[in-house]
Design an enzyme around this catalytic site. Sequence first.
Site, PDB file in Angstrom:
ATOM      1  N   GLN A  55       0.812  -1.219  -0.131  1.00 27.00           N
ATOM      2  CA  GLN A  55      -0.006  -0.065   0.154  1.00 27.00           C
ATOM      3  C   GLN A  55       0.745   1.111   0.068  1.00 27.00           C
ATOM      4  OE1 GLN A  55      -1.059   1.115   3.713  1.00 27.00           O
ATOM      5  NE2 GLN A  55      -2.745   2.094   3.349  1.00 27.00           N
ATOM      6  N   LEU A  62       9.342   5.762   5.696  1.00 26.58           N
ATOM      7  CA  LEU A  62       8.045   6.153   5.095  1.00 26.58           C
ATOM      8  C   LEU A  62       7.133   5.054   5.990  1.00 26.58           C
ATOM      9  CD1 LEU A  62       6.328   7.713   2.804  1.00 26.58           C
ATOM     10  CD2 LEU A  62       6.550   5.474   1.653  1.00 26.58           C
ATOM     11  N   PRO A  63       7.044   5.243   7.371  1.00 30.34           N
ATOM     12  CA  PRO A  63       6.077   4.517   8.183  1.00 30.34           C
ATOM     13  C   PRO A  63       4.518   4.725   7.874  1.00 30.34           C
ATOM     14  CG  PRO A  63       7.457   5.948   9.690  1.00 30.34           C
ATOM     15  CD  PRO A  63       7.659   6.502   8.099  1.00 30.34           C
ATOM     16  N   HIS A  64       4.259   3.380   8.029  1.00 27.53           N
ATOM     17  CA  HIS A  64       2.558   3.477   7.602  1.00 27.53           C
ATOM     18  C   HIS A  64       2.014   2.483   8.086  1.00 27.53           C
ATOM     19  CE1 HIS A  64       4.166   1.728   4.015  1.00 27.53           C
ATOM     20  NE2 HIS A  64       3.291   0.878   4.038  1.00 27.53           N
ATOM     21  N   ALA A  65       0.516   2.303   8.324  1.00 28.69           N
ATOM     22  CA  ALA A  65      -0.190   1.134   8.727  1.00 28.69           C
ATOM     23  C   ALA A  65      -1.327   0.791   7.825  1.00 28.69           C
ATOM     24  CB  ALA A  65      -0.811   1.009  10.262  1.00 28.69           C
TER      25      ALA A  65
END
Lengths: 92, 170
Positions: free
Chosen positions: A11, B64-67
């Site tokens: 994503q 680029l951290p994300h969840a």
Amino acid sequence: MKILTVCGAGQGSSLILKMNVQDVVDELGLDADVDNDNISTARNSGADLILAGEFHEDALEGFEVPVITVSDFMDNQEIKSKIQNFLEKKGE
Amino acid sequence: MISEYLTKDNINLGFKAENWEAAIKKSGSILEANDLIEPEYIDAMIEMVKDKGAYIVITPGLALPHARPEKGAKKNGLSLLTLKEPVEFGHSKNDPVKVVISFCAADDSTHTQMLSELAEFLKDKKNVNYIKEVGSKKELLSYFENYDRGGESNEDLDSMRSRTGQQSYS
């Protein structure tokens, strides 16, 4: 040709990689669809080529689909030369 | 427009982080302060690195951290954190990290535009290097605005290179 970019969530990083791979595909004038997905579903995706971060090298081991890994997702030169190498080996 | 996503409220420069977890926490707290996420999203970003590894360090010095959206993302959004001292995230080639850009996506598709603009911006190493070094938020905001206008950068040679499509590694 179907190209798949993969990362852990399918994503974020893979989407960014997909955009840059798409740029390279356009630049090289390849007839290829580029899509992104997460690594766990990549195995049965039916792709002809998978691109991922070097970090995922181990997770991608044993894939029947050819895998290209890149260290810098934002470096189109690296992506381009690795795709070109792949195509040369493939004999196209 | 980069300046649309990264405003004075989404940027924190020169944060002292003792480790990568502290960096992600701080970066996530900016998203939370802007009402873009529920608090649990921050834990999910940290879990993601513990679980899947430091692949979020997508280019040297930048993470680029994300969840996943269902982990508490409310809207699409970004935050930008720079670190006073770089920290190790555990990436063999792209460590240490100086810039942390966290993002949250409300669903699987609508954030594409936002990330595509971010990717376009980060593709130019000059922009990444600028963020690594910049000390003033005001200067950074005008840099973004200038970039969005498609304007000339501070260095004419570099802007010339980027127009002609050559890579600049200055």
